[in-house]
Each structure stands twice: as structure tokens, then as C-alpha cells.
Write a protein that holds these residues in place. Sequence first.
Motif, short mmCIF file in Angstrom:
data_model
loop_
_atom_site.label_atom_id
_atom_site.label_comp_id
_atom_site.label_asym_id
_atom_site.label_seq_id
_atom_site.Cartn_x
_atom_site.Cartn_y
_atom_site.Cartn_z
N ARG A 181 0.83 -1.18 0.00
CA ARG A 181 0.00 0.00 0.00
C ARG A 181 0.88 1.26 0.00
O ARG A 181 0.62 2.22 -0.71
CB ARG A 181 -0.83 -0.05 1.27
N LEU B 12 0.89 4.33 -2.73
CA LEU B 12 0.57 5.68 -2.29
C LEU B 12 1.68 6.66 -2.60
O LEU B 12 1.43 7.78 -3.03
CB LEU B 12 0.28 5.67 -0.79
N ARG C 215 6.51 13.60 4.27
CA ARG C 215 5.60 12.46 4.33
C ARG C 215 6.37 11.17 4.60
O ARG C 215 5.95 10.32 5.40
CB ARG C 215 4.80 12.34 3.02
N GLN D 232 -0.82 6.86 9.99
CA GLN D 232 -2.14 6.74 9.38
C GLN D 232 -2.52 8.01 8.63
O GLN D 232 -3.00 7.95 7.50
CB GLN D 232 -3.16 6.44 10.48
N THR D 233 -2.25 9.16 9.25
CA THR D 233 -2.54 10.43 8.58
C THR D 233 -1.76 10.55 7.29
O THR D 233 -2.30 10.94 6.25
CB THR D 233 -2.17 11.61 9.51
N GLU E 204 -0.67 8.24 5.41
CA GLU E 204 -1.17 7.31 4.41
C GLU E 204 -2.49 7.77 3.80
O GLU E 204 -2.73 7.61 2.62
CB GLU E 204 -1.39 5.92 5.04
N GLU E 205 -3.35 8.30 4.65
CA GLU E 205 -4.74 8.50 4.22
C GLU E 205 -5.09 9.92 3.82
O GLU E 205 -6.08 10.14 3.14
CB GLU E 205 -5.68 8.06 5.35
N ARG E 206 -4.31 10.88 4.29
CA ARG E 206 -4.72 12.26 4.09
C ARG E 206 -3.83 12.89 3.02
O ARG E 206 -2.61 12.72 3.06
CB ARG E 206 -4.56 13.00 5.41
N ASN E 207 -4.43 13.62 2.10
CA ASN E 207 -3.63 14.25 1.05
C ASN E 207 -2.74 15.34 1.63
O ASN E 207 -1.53 15.38 1.36
CB ASN E 207 -4.57 14.81 -0.02
#
Length: 739
Positions: free
Chosen positions: A2, A6, A461, A474-475, A477-480
Motif C-alpha cells: 500500500r 501511495l 511524508r 495513518q494520517t 497514508e490517508e490524508r492528502n
Amino acid sequence: MRFTILVLTALCAAAYAADEPILGYDEASSAEQREAEVLFDASIDAQEMDGWLKHMSSKPHHVGSPKSKENAEYMAELFESWGYDTEIAEYRILLPTPRVREVELLSPTQYTATLREDSLEEDPSTFVRDDLLAPYNAFSIDGEAEGELVFVNYGIPEDYEVLEQYGIDVRGKIAIAKYGRSWRGIKPKLAGEKGAIATIIYSDPIDDGYGAGDTYPKGPFKHESGVQRGSVMDMPTYPGDVLTPGRGATRNARRLDRNDAPTITKIPVLPISQRDALPLLAALDGEVVPPEWRGGLPITYHFGPGPARVRMRAQFDWNMVTAYNVIARLRGSEYPDEWVIRGNHHDGWNHGAADPISGMVATLAEAKAVATLAREGRRPKRTMIYAAWDAEEPGLIGSTEWAEHHAADLKEHAVAYINTDGSDRGFINIGGSHVLERFFNQVIEEVDDPRSDITLKERRRAYELIYGDDKAKQTAEERNDLRIFPMGSGSDYTPFLQHLGIASAHVNFGGEANDGSYHTLYDTYEHYTTFQDPGLMYGATLAKVTGRAALRLANAPRLPFEFTGFADNVALYVSELQELAETMREETEKTNKLIDEGTYAAAINPYKSISVPAKKEPVPHFNFAPLKNALDRLQKAAAQFDAAADGTTDVSSRINNLLYTSERLLTRDAGLDGRSWYKHHIYAPGFYTGYGVKTIPGVREAIEEREYDQVASQIAIAASVLNTMAARIEDLSERIGGD
Ligand SMILES: [Zn+2]
């Protein structure tokens, strides 16, 4: 797997980020702005910055010293020569400097602390000692104390819970605390509240000395004689001149009597080196401290109290001195009444190469490049103000006095304030108002890391994904957008953000040059250019980031404020508050049960003097509904604004005014409970953490301090602040839609 996908998507995103219009700009104005930024970057000259750094950090330059005034005049001349309308704004402030400093171990052995840092052959600057302030903590009260010594670890609230469990009372004793884990001023504040008669603070080698890495001059970590200076003024109550809270310290300002100034400590405090701390700590006996309390000195750490008896004396010259703020203005070509403000302090505790001159020279390089653009026909559309603050170190005094003095004008005209301070190398850190989160993310999508060919955002990042805690991973990975961190205190943005409600940001690089030079004699040009940012590559990059941000704010047709990022961060804080209450309730219940059932008593080592902890008042259920309803409205309003603003950049100046004054709505005139100087209700420094931020502070601190009867009213206040903000955003959507 993943992760790979990403990062690839993210890298592609970075590659075409520059084709998307800049937030608040249309395609044509974006292209023009980016063209200007290429020229801007070309004028940033790391070698010139290095020359300024060497010059301004050649001698100690604390507020009130000849070198501080000389540096202010030097910078004023530079600004003037570049075309800025420049003044030196002077304030008369109270500044204690050390006269008598004595720390003496009287028994069972004798030792007199040297309280002096060594000059080192390898670093010529350490022999330049004229005007050097001896190690001290500014705004300690005068005093003399004699008593048993007691070790309080970092001297923060949880440490006193441990002491209590061991039956150790600090009343009438001298507390010795390690630097770290809190802002330093918290240590004497808490020790005083607990009844100690004096505080000694030392740097333990485990934190920033030989326990952390090679020490200076072989490596960057703290020399055994190094002492961290610093202010212990009660800044969580109010920063700035202790005699003129809430108003500018002009020559004729109304002043408090020094004896009535609430932000001077209640007990005397002195900082010492690990070398001076060793004999004192070695002379302590009593119980051995728990493992988490042990430091890096070659001794067994004991609590005391005693048998070590210590005498300590601290006396200061309480003089009025002049702080010299350099204020340089470039009048905007289209909207001169809208101000974009950039600031960095210029005073140091000593030579101050890293803190603050590393950030100051990036600010100068930026200002020069902006002026060059202006001369070439690209004058910023809004007025730009560059400030070099004096007297930051003793308590954010220069910036606070200027902000208080010009409060009315600033509230009316200030679009945003961007701060820098000491900076080294590694990863970009951005803190600030979340209405600017999207905006800053876009900036760091377009500036490359100087040591690799990826953008600052991608490097940051990657850091979060590899080194971050679970939440950060998590942020990432998931937040642009990367989250910008909420700000507490610790530099000159505080008066702008927390007192005046001006959207603010703080930018620096860090993470790869940790060291122990902070506020010591060893914060020199040699140390900085050897270990912290050789060649000033990151310093030059910092100028590109803050310069882009300042110019984009200055030229934007529609100001780049955005609210979905803000709403999302507020949602996070609201969920944190609920979690906090929940966790405290469960833990309190569990602990009380273990105490009641005798489990604690059964587990305790009978050969130790440790006792069962005291039971705590059960945590009731709180009604977070008003806050959650306000949050719902805020989220809806933010999404609506996003849709309305998309593609609309040609807006009236009324709309821009409503945009940039939106941050003001997060403040209330009455301020926070018990500290009315702090007006902002989303971000504040913690009353018992100092620099560390407390988000939605009214509610959070009421829960943390177990003032349960205050929680409901604080929730109502926070909800009303968010509702007012939501109403502004709804109004903006309507106006933009109708424009
Ligand atoms: Zn600083």
C-alpha cells in the motif's frame, strides 16, 4: 505494498502540482506568480547569508547589549538600501541580568559550583566573552535559600505524583530538576506551588550530552560545562514586558510596580551544568528513584531529601533597557491597507548563531529577494512588513510590545503573520492556523529538498511514514494534506495569533541536527556551520518556503484561506477531548478499584517507603453535544465554501477582508479563564506545559485539571466560538456565490 502505491501516486501528484492554479489564483495570475517565484529563488544567495550569519553572531547580542543595537542598525541599513521604508521601534522594558549567582553544597561533602562555561581552543568564538551573560534564568526573583536538596526528575506535574507516593514533601527544600519535558518556567512555578524554597535546573547528559551523542567540539552535543540559559517568566499567564501587560511598553506607558508583576517567579531559580550537578546529586540519599527517572550521570540517582544541604543565592540587576525592533515596510501596489507580516527575532542569549540568527538571515535573504522583484516591476500587491524583533529570549518582549502597541491597526489590517526563528536541517516543520493548512501544503509541494530531488512535502511524508507514531503514519497514508501542527508558544507568533487572532504560521527545518548548544556559550558560528546546516542549504530553502508563502499571500486575488482543513483538525481535537474524558474516567475507576480492593497495598515492596496512591474524584460524563453540533455546522459550511470558491478568484476586497478577519472570530475579548491576555479559544500554550499546545484549551484544561464543574460552560464557550466561525463561512459562501 500500500505504501509503494501511495508514494507513487503522491510523487505523480507532486510532478503536476505546479500545473494546478495556486490557491486563490486563476490560471493567468498563477503563471505570473510562479514566474516571479523562479526569479525570487534565483536571488536567494546562501553565501551572502553565511556572511550575515558570521557578522551578526560574532559577539554576544542579548537585548540591552551594544551588539544587539549594532545588529538592529546593521539590518535597518540593509532594509533601507533594498528600498524598504524602515524604522527602529524602541520599547523600554524591564530586564534582570545576573549580579550574584552562588550554589554551594554544604554537607555531607562540600562543593562550590563554578557556574561557568569553558572556552574551547577548537571554537574561537567561545573566547569572545565581552558582554556574555553568565548562565541564569531571566525573571527569577532575587533570593537566598538554604535547605535539603530533593530530586524532582523533570519537575512536571506527574513527577510530583510519584514524589507523593514515596511520601516525599518538597516543602522548605531546594528542588533540583532536569531540563526537558516541559518549558523551563514550569519547573520553578510548580516547585514553588508545592512549597519548595528554590529551584536548580540542570541538563542531564542522557538528554542532550554524552548520553545522546558526541559532545562539543567532537560532536554537536552539550559540553559538560554547558548551561542552558532561558527565561522563567510565567509566559502562560502573559508574555512580554512584565510591567506593561496588554499595552505597549512605550516611554510613558503606565507600569506596574515590580513587586506586583505576576509573571516573575515566586522562588529563586538558577540553571547549572551537568558538571556542577554531579556532586550535588551524588550527595543525595534516600530511596533510589524509579528507572524512568534515572539520568546519564555515573551515580545511583536518589530522591533525597538530603542529607545533601545546599545554599543558593541569586541576585539580579533589575534595569530598564531599550529593545530595538527593526520594522521594514514595502507598500503594496494594489491593496496597501492589507498587511502581510514576516518576523524573526534578532536577540540571542549569547552569540546566538543558531538561535536566532540562522532564521534571521533567511528572513533577510527573503526580504532582499522581494525587494529585487519589486525593483524589476513586480511589486507585491499587498503591503509587506518585515520585522526583526529584539528581546524575544527573555519573554517574547519585542514582538509582544509592538503587537500590543499597534493592536487596533493590526486587527484591522493584518492578513497573516509568518514567523521563523532558529532553524537547522532535515524535515520541514510548519505550525499554525489551520485556515492556512491547504495553502502551506501547496507551497511545500513546489519546493525541493536541497539534498534530494523530491519535494519538501514528499520528504516530510516519508518521515511520518517511517518515524511517525501510529496516528502520524495513518494520517500520512490517508490524508492528502500533511497536518500543520497547532501552536502553543515559544516564539514571536504568540502575540499575533493568541492575543490578536491574526492567522499565523511558524516554519523551520529540523530533525537531523539534534544537539546541545541551545542557549549555551556553544551556540556559535563554528558549531552551526559544522554541525547544523553546513553551507546553509536548508537556510536558503527556508527562505524559498517563507518567501513563497509571503508573496502568495501578498499577491493573491482571493486570499488563500480555506476551511475544510480547519474543520478537519477541529474534528480531531473534539474527538481527542472525548477520548481524554473517556480514558480519564476508565483509569480513575480502575485505580480507585485497585486501591479499594487492597491490590496496590499487596503489590508494594514492604522494604520501600512507597505508599498507596491517593484515590481520585471519579470523572463524570460530560455533554459534548453542543461542541459536536457546532462542528457539524462548521464542516458543512467549509464544504459549501469550497464549492462556492472553486474557480472564483475575482472577489471584492470586502470578501478578502471577511476572509482574513475570520481568525479573529476564534478569539473572545474575555480571554481564557484566569489568563485573559490569551484570547484564542482553539490554540493556547498549556498552563502547566508552557510551550506545549492545548487545543480547545478551555475545555481541555478543565478536564485535565479535574475542574469538572467548569467543563459544561467551557464546552458552551467553545461551541459558540465555532458557531460564529461557521456563520462567517456561510456568509462568505453566499457572497462569493453571488459575486
Ligand atoms: Zn529563538
